[in-house]
Design an enzyme around this catalytic site. Structure first.
Site, PDB file in Angstrom:
ATOM      1  N   HIS A 185      34.130  43.918  29.323  1.00  0.00           N
ATOM      2  CA  HIS A 185      35.438  44.374  28.837  1.00  0.00           C
ATOM      3  C   HIS A 185      35.978  43.499  27.709  1.00  0.00           C
ATOM      4  O   HIS A 185      36.691  43.975  26.828  1.00  0.00           O
ATOM      5  CB  HIS A 185      36.462  44.484  29.995  1.00  0.00           C
ATOM      6  N   ASP A 186      35.617  42.228  27.697  1.00  0.00           N
ATOM      7  CA  ASP A 186      36.112  41.322  26.652  1.00  0.00           C
ATOM      8  C   ASP A 186      35.053  40.994  25.601  1.00  0.00           C
ATOM      9  O   ASP A 186      35.205  40.024  24.853  1.00  0.00           O
ATOM     10  CB  ASP A 186      36.615  40.014  27.276  1.00  0.00           C
ATOM     11  N   LYS A 189      35.838  39.914  22.076  1.00  0.00           N
ATOM     12  CA  LYS A 189      36.383  38.582  21.766  1.00  0.00           C
ATOM     13  C   LYS A 189      35.370  37.701  21.048  1.00  0.00           C
ATOM     14  O   LYS A 189      35.728  36.643  20.533  1.00  0.00           O
ATOM     15  CB  LYS A 189      36.866  37.891  23.050  1.00  0.00           C
ATOM     16  N   HIS A 214      40.355  43.170  19.740  1.00  0.00           N
ATOM     17  CA  HIS A 214      39.093  43.011  20.462  1.00  0.00           C
ATOM     18  C   HIS A 214      38.675  44.239  21.278  1.00  0.00           C
ATOM     19  O   HIS A 214      37.474  44.521  21.360  1.00  0.00           O
ATOM     20  CB  HIS A 214      39.098  41.730  21.326  1.00  0.00           C
ATOM     21  N   HIS A 238      41.272  48.860  28.413  1.00  0.00           N
ATOM     22  CA  HIS A 238      41.703  48.008  29.527  1.00  0.00           C
ATOM     23  C   HIS A 238      43.017  47.282  29.255  1.00  0.00           C
ATOM     24  O   HIS A 238      43.580  46.669  30.160  1.00  0.00           O
ATOM     25  CB  HIS A 238      40.600  47.001  29.917  1.00  0.00           C
ATOM     26  N   ASP A 267      41.682  42.903  35.940  1.00  0.00           N
ATOM     27  CA  ASP A 267      41.767  41.926  34.853  1.00  0.00           C
ATOM     28  C   ASP A 267      43.052  41.107  34.947  1.00  0.00           C
ATOM     29  O   ASP A 267      43.031  39.866  34.862  1.00  0.00           O
ATOM     30  CB  ASP A 267      41.710  42.682  33.515  1.00  0.00           C
TER      31      ASP A 267
END
Length: 319
Positions: A185-186, A189, A214, A238, A267
């Site tokens: 999900h990240d 980044k 991101h 998200h 999260d």
């Protein structure tokens, strides 16, 4: 080896680019004086990123980049031109799907950052395209290395999200997608500077905008790697909020795909229950209270009702 190809018919431009990258031993730079020469190099070399001038004799830059797109679709394409013309930019985007549009004279630092971002995007697409969940988890851990406060975050988010998915009746396949989406999900980044991720106070407007990109950045890469719609949805949505005040699309309520609503809850819970650069972790009781307070604005109320008892069980079982 990370490889960048610069295509420009002017020798002084190629010399300036070569000097700019002289100190960089982490990548290889190749140079071509024409689109045809560029294509010949690409037949022999694995080029990650190509930066092409627009106005060249013979084959114009857009035609060259369009040929690159057709034959090497994963190579990231950047257009460079002395003519800051909107129609040229639109052509570059529509015909060759150019990743960025750079005007001459360029700023060295900005050009390097654009090329570095393009290199990261290429590497990320290749990684995600491997369709290997050990690679997905390894990528998540690589993202976490940029921010030591998030060590283990993606794995914990996956654990909470899968538990909630099970509770609402997801199939095994859906639970796999939730797990992979949680791990990744990240992933966007990777394109955010570490100084921004680790800044201990309130970010300025530009840095905040960088962070807020991101989800879009990561989802574009996941799409390019042909990942499932569910995984792409988790990465992209998200940070949406149930009241419509989230980002990047401002979706509201059931407009937000359920897999993204689930991962959003997991999260935020893990963020509250973990140390961050700007504060220590909240106690389990306080984290749950805050989640309840945020339900009216951030979360799907029905999913929260199911999640909070699970969160307590999951947190306690891993202490």
């Amino acid at each position: 080896m990370r490889t960048v190809l610069f295509v420009d018919d002017e020798q002084p431009i190629r010399n300036a680019l070569e000097r700019m990258y002289l100190e960089r031993d982490d990548l290889r730079c190749l140079f071509a004086a024409s689109g045809q020469e560029g294509l010949e190099i690409m037949e022999k070399e694995e080029v990650w990123v190509v930066v092409s001038d627009y106005l060249m004799p013979g084959m114009r830059g857009i035609e060259f980049l369009s040929k690159v797109k057709a034959r090497w679709p994963h190579t990231i394409r950047i257009m460079m031109t002395a003519y800051a013309d909107l129609s040229i930019a639109i052509d570059a985007i529509n015909k060759s799907e150019a990743f960025r549009f750079v005007t001459k004279p360029w700023n060295n630092q900005e050009l390097m950052e654009i090329v570095d971002e393009a290199l990261m995007r290429y590497q990320l697409v290749q990684t995600l395209g491997a369709e290997d969940e050990t690679v997905y988890l390894s990528l998540a851990q690589t993202v976490e290395l940029k921010d030591p406060y998030t060590k283990g975050h993606c794995d914990r988010v996956a654990r909470y999200a899968v538990a909630l998915g099970k509770a609402v009746g997801f199939t095994e396949q859906q639970l796999e997608e939730i797990k992979h989406g949680s791990w990744l999900h990240d992933c966007g980044k990777i394109g955010v500077p570490e100084r921004v991720l680790n800044f201990p106070g309130r970010l300025n407007e530009d840095d905040m905008e960088s962070v807020m990109q991101h989800p879009r950045w990561g989802s574009e890469v996941a799409r390019q790697a042909h990942m499932s719609e569910q995984v792409v949805n988790v990465i992209l949505y998200h940070h949406e909020r149930f009241d419509g005040a989230g980002y990047p699309s401002g979706l509201k309520g059931d407009e937000i795909p359920i897999e993204a609503r689930i991962v959003a809850i997991a999260d935020v819970f893990d963020a509250l229950y973990s140390d961050r650069p700007y504060r220590k972790a909240y106690s389990l009781e306080r984290a749950i209270e805050i989640m309840q307070e945020m339900t009216a604005t951030h979360f799907d109320p029905e999913l929260i009702k199911t999640f909070l008892p699970l969160a307590e069980q999951e947190a306690c079982s891993h202490e």
